[in-house]
Design a protein around this motif. Structure first.
Motif, PDB file in Angstrom:
ATOM      1  N   ARG A 187       0.821  -1.220   0.000  1.00  0.00           N
ATOM      2  CA  ARG A 187       0.000   0.000   0.000  1.00  0.00           C
ATOM      3  C   ARG A 187       0.850   1.262   0.000  1.00  0.00           C
ATOM      4  O   ARG A 187       0.351   2.350  -0.219  1.00  0.00           O
ATOM      5  CB  ARG A 187      -0.936  -0.014   1.198  1.00  0.00           C
ATOM      6  CG  ARG A 187      -2.053  -1.030   1.027  1.00  0.00           C
ATOM      7  CD  ARG A 187      -2.818  -1.269   2.311  1.00  0.00           C
ATOM      8  NE  ARG A 187      -3.760  -2.367   2.130  1.00  0.00           N
ATOM      9  CZ  ARG A 187      -3.395  -3.659   2.115  1.00  0.00           C
ATOM     10  NH1 ARG A 187      -2.129  -4.013   2.250  1.00  0.00           N
ATOM     11  NH2 ARG A 187      -4.323  -4.596   1.940  1.00  0.00           N
ATOM     12  N   ASN A 188       2.154   1.103   0.289  1.00  0.00           N
ATOM     13  CA  ASN A 188       3.040   2.262   0.335  1.00  0.00           C
ATOM     14  C   ASN A 188       4.052   2.290  -0.797  1.00  0.00           C
ATOM     15  O   ASN A 188       4.977   3.089  -0.762  1.00  0.00           O
ATOM     16  CB  ASN A 188       3.765   2.300   1.691  1.00  0.00           C
ATOM     17  CG  ASN A 188       2.841   2.755   2.801  1.00  0.00           C
ATOM     18  OD1 ASN A 188       2.195   3.798   2.681  1.00  0.00           O
ATOM     19  ND2 ASN A 188       2.740   1.983   3.866  1.00  0.00           N
ATOM     20  N   GLN A 190       3.934   3.542  -3.570  1.00  0.00           N
ATOM     21  CA  GLN A 190       4.043   4.879  -4.152  1.00  0.00           C
ATOM     22  C   GLN A 190       3.834   5.968  -3.096  1.00  0.00           C
ATOM     23  O   GLN A 190       3.334   7.048  -3.404  1.00  0.00           O
ATOM     24  CB  GLN A 190       3.079   5.024  -5.332  1.00  0.00           C
ATOM     25  CG  GLN A 190       3.519   4.151  -6.516  1.00  0.00           C
ATOM     26  CD  GLN A 190       2.790   4.474  -7.803  1.00  0.00           C
ATOM     27  OE1 GLN A 190       1.576   4.683  -7.808  1.00  0.00           O
ATOM     28  NE2 GLN A 190       3.514   4.536  -8.904  1.00  0.00           N
ATOM     29  N   ASN A 191       4.212   5.668  -1.870  1.00  0.00           N
ATOM     30  CA  ASN A 191       4.250   6.680  -0.805  1.00  0.00           C
ATOM     31  C   ASN A 191       5.627   7.328  -0.929  1.00  0.00           C
ATOM     32  O   ASN A 191       6.614   6.865  -0.344  1.00  0.00           O
ATOM     33  CB  ASN A 191       4.070   5.979   0.544  1.00  0.00           C
ATOM     34  CG  ASN A 191       4.095   6.938   1.708  1.00  0.00           C
ATOM     35  OD1 ASN A 191       4.613   8.038   1.609  1.00  0.00           O
ATOM     36  ND2 ASN A 191       3.542   6.502   2.826  1.00  0.00           N
ATOM     37  N   PHE A 192       5.661   8.389  -1.736  1.00  0.00           N
ATOM     38  CA  PHE A 192       6.968   8.903  -2.136  1.00  0.00           C
ATOM     39  C   PHE A 192       7.723   9.540  -0.973  1.00  0.00           C
ATOM     40  O   PHE A 192       8.953   9.498  -0.927  1.00  0.00           O
ATOM     41  CB  PHE A 192       6.814   9.849  -3.321  1.00  0.00           C
ATOM     42  CG  PHE A 192       6.163   9.179  -4.503  1.00  0.00           C
ATOM     43  CD1 PHE A 192       6.727   8.038  -5.076  1.00  0.00           C
ATOM     44  CD2 PHE A 192       4.971   9.650  -5.041  1.00  0.00           C
ATOM     45  CE1 PHE A 192       6.129   7.399  -6.158  1.00  0.00           C
ATOM     46  CE2 PHE A 192       4.365   9.016  -6.117  1.00  0.00           C
ATOM     47  CZ  PHE A 192       4.942   7.888  -6.676  1.00  0.00           C
ATOM     48  N   ALA A 193       6.978  10.102  -0.005  1.00  0.00           N
ATOM     49  CA  ALA A 193       7.629  10.673   1.178  1.00  0.00           C
ATOM     50  C   ALA A 193       8.408   9.570   1.910  1.00  0.00           C
ATOM     51  O   ALA A 193       9.534   9.775   2.367  1.00  0.00           O
ATOM     52  CB  ALA A 193       6.577  11.292   2.102  1.00  0.00           C
ATOM     53  N   LYS A 196      11.514   8.343  -0.216  1.00  0.00           N
ATOM     54  CA  LYS A 196      12.653   9.269  -0.111  1.00  0.00           C
ATOM     55  C   LYS A 196      13.358   9.087   1.228  1.00  0.00           C
ATOM     56  O   LYS A 196      14.579   9.146   1.298  1.00  0.00           O
ATOM     57  CB  LYS A 196      12.162  10.712  -0.251  1.00  0.00           C
ATOM     58  CG  LYS A 196      11.730  11.066  -1.674  1.00  0.00           C
ATOM     59  CD  LYS A 196      11.144  12.479  -1.699  1.00  0.00           C
ATOM     60  CE  LYS A 196      10.601  12.837  -3.080  1.00  0.00           C
ATOM     61  NZ  LYS A 196       9.912  14.147  -3.055  1.00  0.00           N
ATOM     62  N   ARG A 209       5.680  -4.918  -4.450  1.00  0.00           N
ATOM     63  CA  ARG A 209       4.935  -4.347  -5.572  1.00  0.00           C
ATOM     64  C   ARG A 209       3.539  -3.934  -5.126  1.00  0.00           C
ATOM     65  O   ARG A 209       2.861  -4.678  -4.417  1.00  0.00           O
ATOM     66  CB  ARG A 209       4.822  -5.418  -6.656  1.00  0.00           C
ATOM     67  CG  ARG A 209       4.092  -4.954  -7.898  1.00  0.00           C
ATOM     68  CD  ARG A 209       4.010  -6.087  -8.896  1.00  0.00           C
ATOM     69  NE  ARG A 209       3.364  -5.668 -10.134  1.00  0.00           N
ATOM     70  CZ  ARG A 209       3.094  -6.466 -11.142  1.00  0.00           C
ATOM     71  NH1 ARG A 209       3.435  -7.737 -11.081  1.00  0.00           N
ATOM     72  NH2 ARG A 209       2.485  -6.015 -12.233  1.00  0.00           N
ATOM     73  N   MET A 211      -0.488  -3.185  -5.421  1.00  0.00           N
ATOM     74  CA  MET A 211      -1.560  -4.035  -5.931  1.00  0.00           C
ATOM     75  C   MET A 211      -1.946  -3.742  -7.378  1.00  0.00           C
ATOM     76  O   MET A 211      -2.438  -4.608  -8.084  1.00  0.00           O
ATOM     77  CB  MET A 211      -2.795  -3.810  -5.077  1.00  0.00           C
ATOM     78  CG  MET A 211      -3.062  -4.945  -4.152  1.00  0.00           C
ATOM     79  SD  MET A 211      -4.560  -4.618  -3.210  1.00  0.00           S
ATOM     80  CE  MET A 211      -3.847  -3.948  -1.715  1.00  0.00           C
ATOM     81  N   ALA A 212      -1.741  -2.481  -7.779  1.00  0.00           N
ATOM     82  CA  ALA A 212      -2.093  -2.101  -9.148  1.00  0.00           C
ATOM     83  C   ALA A 212      -0.895  -1.490  -9.852  1.00  0.00           C
ATOM     84  O   ALA A 212      -1.048  -0.737 -10.803  1.00  0.00           O
ATOM     85  CB  ALA A 212      -3.252  -1.115  -9.140  1.00  0.00           C
ATOM     86  N   ALA A 213       0.289  -1.840  -9.378  1.00  0.00           N
ATOM     87  CA  ALA A 213       1.496  -1.245  -9.952  1.00  0.00           C
ATOM     88  C   ALA A 213       1.982  -2.041 -11.149  1.00  0.00           C
ATOM     89  O   ALA A 213       2.143  -3.258 -11.060  1.00  0.00           O
ATOM     90  CB  ALA A 213       2.599  -1.185  -8.900  1.00  0.00           C
ATOM     91  N   ASP A 217       6.207   0.875 -12.889  1.00  0.00           N
ATOM     92  CA  ASP A 217       5.967   1.637 -11.657  1.00  0.00           C
ATOM     93  C   ASP A 217       6.844   1.116 -10.521  1.00  0.00           C
ATOM     94  O   ASP A 217       7.384   1.887  -9.728  1.00  0.00           O
ATOM     95  CB  ASP A 217       4.502   1.499 -11.193  1.00  0.00           C
ATOM     96  CG  ASP A 217       3.505   2.182 -12.107  1.00  0.00           C
ATOM     97  OD1 ASP A 217       3.906   3.027 -12.928  1.00  0.00           O
ATOM     98  OD2 ASP A 217       2.297   1.861 -11.994  1.00  0.00           O
ATOM     99  N   LEU A 220      10.309   2.272 -10.993  1.00  0.00           N
ATOM    100  CA  LEU A 220      10.414   3.706 -10.683  1.00  0.00           C
ATOM    101  C   LEU A 220      10.374   3.949  -9.177  1.00  0.00           C
ATOM    102  O   LEU A 220      11.006   4.879  -8.675  1.00  0.00           O
ATOM    103  CB  LEU A 220       9.316   4.496 -11.403  1.00  0.00           C
ATOM    104  CG  LEU A 220       9.630   4.744 -12.877  1.00  0.00           C
ATOM    105  CD1 LEU A 220       8.391   5.186 -13.633  1.00  0.00           C
ATOM    106  CD2 LEU A 220      10.735   5.799 -13.024  1.00  0.00           C
ATOM    107  N   TYR A 224      13.294   5.787  -6.915  1.00  0.00           N
ATOM    108  CA  TYR A 224      13.174   6.814  -5.869  1.00  0.00           C
ATOM    109  C   TYR A 224      14.170   6.548  -4.748  1.00  0.00           C
ATOM    110  O   TYR A 224      14.872   7.449  -4.290  1.00  0.00           O
ATOM    111  CB  TYR A 224      11.760   6.803  -5.263  1.00  0.00           C
ATOM    112  CG  TYR A 224      10.848   7.875  -5.802  1.00  0.00           C
ATOM    113  CD1 TYR A 224      10.830   9.149  -5.238  1.00  0.00           C
ATOM    114  CD2 TYR A 224       9.990   7.616  -6.860  1.00  0.00           C
ATOM    115  CE1 TYR A 224       9.978  10.139  -5.732  1.00  0.00           C
ATOM    116  CE2 TYR A 224       9.151   8.603  -7.363  1.00  0.00           C
ATOM    117  CZ  TYR A 224       9.146   9.863  -6.795  1.00  0.00           C
ATOM    118  OH  TYR A 224       8.312  10.842  -7.278  1.00  0.00           O
TER     119      TYR A 224
END
Lengths: 345, 345, 345, 345
Positions: A187-188, A190-193, A196, A209, A211-213, A217, A220, A224
């Motif tokens: 769930r995280n 793409q939790n870009f904070a 980083k 990965r 669930m919908a990545a 993605d 990428l 990050y």
């Protein structure tokens, strides 16, 4: 990048498209076909990323040629696979490594017991969640700092390195102080904070990965972390969300060999979340290793029936030991070794 | 909850299943059919949430009966729809409200210009991202604090309330100090650390559906915010990820009436991310309002061709004004009003 | 079946629901909980299939308990797996069987050459399409009757049994006259006219899963064939359609062990369509066998670069031979044998 | 078509790629960039369709530029939308047309009654299935020839034209003899034998999108029919299969405006199968018309509770009449008319 112009593109529009591309420092080459005009863009495609090409008049479609990730791309590393060292072992080497343990840290005793059992069966890493992401706000969400303390303790008593999930950028440094590897959960992804933050720590990262990545993605998201300086990333396929309702998720097996071709990072699989059912864990594990996975992350619990989370998909100690015993032949068929201590549990 | 036993369940196993349920404070009722035995569990089903039923010997399948969310369920509110006030207007009332503005805050001048233009066309809320989640670490990710400062300034100069995305729990309070509504983006719908944080603030929340989130997941994410005390949540359908590649996402239109039946929270749509193409924004907007949406969130940019993000799907001022003009008849057909100032842009 | 009533169900509505169920020959049992009333239906659930329960006033949700398929269910067969004999070998036995050959029959010479090569590498069945389903009406759609004639000829010259796809119920009997096994392709998995037709023939059927078919749908498609009298069905996982765009389809690995638990029919995998890329065929094959598949269907072509269809995913003879050589260890790890003639190609 | 070569492509490989393209009658143009070499193919791209480009050594990726359909493409027709005449009305004109009726033809009386009721509410076409595709072989699959006879009779008694599904190429001509429009159902959208058959008949075709069909697949299915000479095709969006489980299918609203931009064929929507629930039919219908649909196909039944199929999603006569009454304002907002007889039911 290749830009295909609309059938009715005007000379002025074509000039304008070329100007935008050339202003970004690339050269252009125009081919006029019978039915379409095509503008080839020669140079560093990344410089075009900021331009909303499809909103420029006269543009019909855009075809990127380059990969959007660099550090994660196979080309970046001369080695076949990057080695990510955790404790005495490294993901990405000849050995197929297995991390095992409960979904949640429930008590010191159960973690000690589990650590010893899974190490005896050949696991080289203990997993267990102190901070738990739960779909419902009413579900058990982990022992938190008490869980971290338990993980530290079990790690020093058993010598087994530990991986645990980090959910909040404010906790990243604290969690990294207690464990050997940081997990970024589905769930995280793409939790870009958060990405980083773990990119600035010198702790190996287990990146699951989303669930919908798409696989791009996922790479990428690794980028990050890597672009902040932390190159120790292990990718984890754990199933995606599709129309299939018979299993908890749809395990995307082909992601493993695809990633092995596309990136130098190690790739592991999580058969527990993929299938969501105890009796699917072993066959998914065997398949993942057969397809080239560098390792597995498996949920194991002393008494799945009383587990505070994920009991349905957790193996008992005996089941885990049996699975590891059967796994050996698959690892060897794949040209891999599998760690199995002399006196197994 | 109804528990279906395996065909070969033993009397001891049945007893054990009943004990587990009754220990949680529910009553059980066993029906023996010709081919199956069924255990009905009577009482507060939530108390069974911690038990991994499928890992109990003799259990074949489990059928929950109750909804997993309470505060977000329609039953919770006697009113047909909760009103979420932002500035002078409320989502969930007779008026269909439109938030509009660029994907990213790029400069004070463009925000002032955009604020005036969209207000003139009937928008009652200005959107614009100061912190931007981007799939690639190499893409523009917002002006950050400078962006917040710009939003504050534009808000005080134009009187238009402002909504912006918050990405990091560490920023939540700071962002809430500058804007009128906090957006939780698609990639953070299950960032529970962030949901808990905005749940403690007294600012309306625009909660966007995750790319792979079921509608139940969306309502549980709202429940996270509400269970911390912040009841001002507006749900946003913005398209889900499916096999469909012709549009950026698949706009799940039926989610709107389904949610209106299931929850008392207002529901809005984001036609820009749904379609990903400027020429699809108007038809998706009309459809959303026809299906009962309480409002829209639309990307508008003074010059989409030079936008730093999402230019492909941003409307020009003229296109937005035209769309709003056409939207009026659909809003009225749906029994709604649409705000249109006397002297439109 | 369990019926959950709406909160506000009236006594009359409850009576009516019970009458409908009892009129179908089942008994009912009503449990009144604190917040819900539940009607258990005891007896043959299939008799309720015609009743649109959700349209009966007072019904909130319906929970079927029984599987909708009977002949395909594991319970139906005392044996662990049904054996489907094709030529000298049977799917579903100790041996892992491999069918191989080109996507399309292109000429007698290439079929003879391919038949000899794949037999030499251990294939026990030759595949090749005479009638080809193509997404575009402008693509090559097979040699049709000439293709059948070639298949007959090659079969008698090499002794290798042959499997080919049947597309049209009008052709089923004719095709069955020339080959040993009939393939129902992905796009026809729910072509019920065709399923009924092959159900009346005494030829083994290779039933490929539809692109959007749940595993229950697949078993019901098998049930169509079986309920007409033809019990010789082999199920084939070949990838489903999801958001994943990096591979042609998403290979649903967990479908294999799930099906092995749920049905007595043999289960095979098609790694060529799953991955859509030559370099993914071997790892997907190894994984499928590791997960318990009873066999594989692999595309092989004498010169993939000139293939009239599916060249991208076809192995050369040398690649196929190499893959079969590596597959042996995986088959053995899975407790299976793999046919490999003494003097391999 | 644009071909991107691998980084390490050799001069010989490049020559070979060009030869293959030029042998198909196209010209090539090579651009050497800093990191990639690109081969532009100028001429009729369709001639390259047979070549498995990705299997040619040195090729990394392939980017088609042309649409794979011709007759169905918007360019093919100077008119904005092709008109498909059925009885006195045409799909694709100013009027938004509604087909209504039960899922299955159950008796002559119910069809007469339904025909009169839906005509009274404004439907211009009666729907009803004589041959029914059913997921389970044990479900009611239609009255078959008796159903056709009933449709003929009702058609002549009421003057209302009739649409019914054809499942089997052997029935196509017979069905066409009884009805005014032939429906190709979701599960048969890629049943190419059937598409070719209806392509040879001079009857309008209602082509429903497959559950996992991309919009390009849908247009290629239309192209099958059109390339055989039958240009009277109406496309129907009816929901696709995704992870979303709250509604029967996921209604892909944006498909409607996307198709209207891409093809000259009329586009209608089926709100009944999309939502699968009676209370979602009206909002989906309003949305479809708002987004530009040329019409609707709606399930209506005299007594949904006793319907032999699809009762859950069928409207009563009163509900249908109410929906049509509300629909009028949406049709007008969309610049459309809606047929409503003087003395409505």
């Amino acid at each position: 990048m290749i830009i295909v112009a609309r059938k009715d593109v005007t000379a002025d529009q074509l000039d304008h498209i070329r100007e935008r591309v050339e202003a970004a420092g690339l050269r252009t080459h125009v081919s006029r076909g019978e039915t379409r005009t095509i503008i080839g863009c020669i140079g560093d495609e990344a410089r075009l990323a900021h331009i909303p090409m499809l909103s420029i008049p006269g543009v019909r479609s855009v075809h990127p040629i380059m990969r959007p990730y660099k550090l994660a791309a196979r080309d970046f590393s001369a080695d076949r696979t990057t080695k990510v060292q955790v404790g005495d072992h490294a993901f990405g080497g000849a050995a197929c490594l297995v991390a095992a343990g409960p979904c949640s840290v429930e008590s010191q005793e159960m973690m000690l017991q589990t650590g010893r059992a899974v190490a005896g069966a050949g696991a080289t890493l203990l997993r267990g969640g102190a901070f738990k992401p739960r779909t419902s706000p009413y579900s058990f969400d982990g022992l938190k700092d008490e869980g971290l303390r338990i993980l530290s303790k079990v790690r020093s008593e058993t010598g087994l390195p530990v991986v645990t999930e980090v959910l909040d950028p404010r906790h990243a440094e604290r969690v990294a102080g207690h464990v050997d590897m940081l997990q970024i959960g589905t769930r995280n992804m793409q939790n870009f904070a958060l990405l980083k933050e773990v990119g600035q720590l010198q702790r190996p990262v287990l990146l699951k990965r989303g669930m919908a990545a798409s696989l791009k993605d996922l790479l990428l998201a690794a980028e990050y972390v890597m672009s902040r300086g932390n190159m120790q990333v292990v990718l984890c396929e754990r199933g995606i969300r599709t129309f299939g309702a018979e299993t908890r998720n749809t395990f995307d097996l082909a992601a493993i060999p695809w990633l092995k071709l596309e990136t130098h990072l190690p790739v592991v699989a999580d058969p527990s979340h993929a299938g969501g059912r105890r009796d699917l864990v072993a066959p998914i594990s065997f398949a993942a290793v057969a397809a080239g996975a560098d390792g597995l992350v498996v949920e194991v619990h002393p008494d799945p029936e009383t587990a505070l989370s994920d009991g349905e998909q957790s193996l008992t100690f005996a089941e885990f030991n049996g699975m590891m015993s059967d796994l050996k032949a698959f690892a060897e068929a794949a040209g891999r070794t599998l760690h199995r201590p002399q006196a197994g549990a």
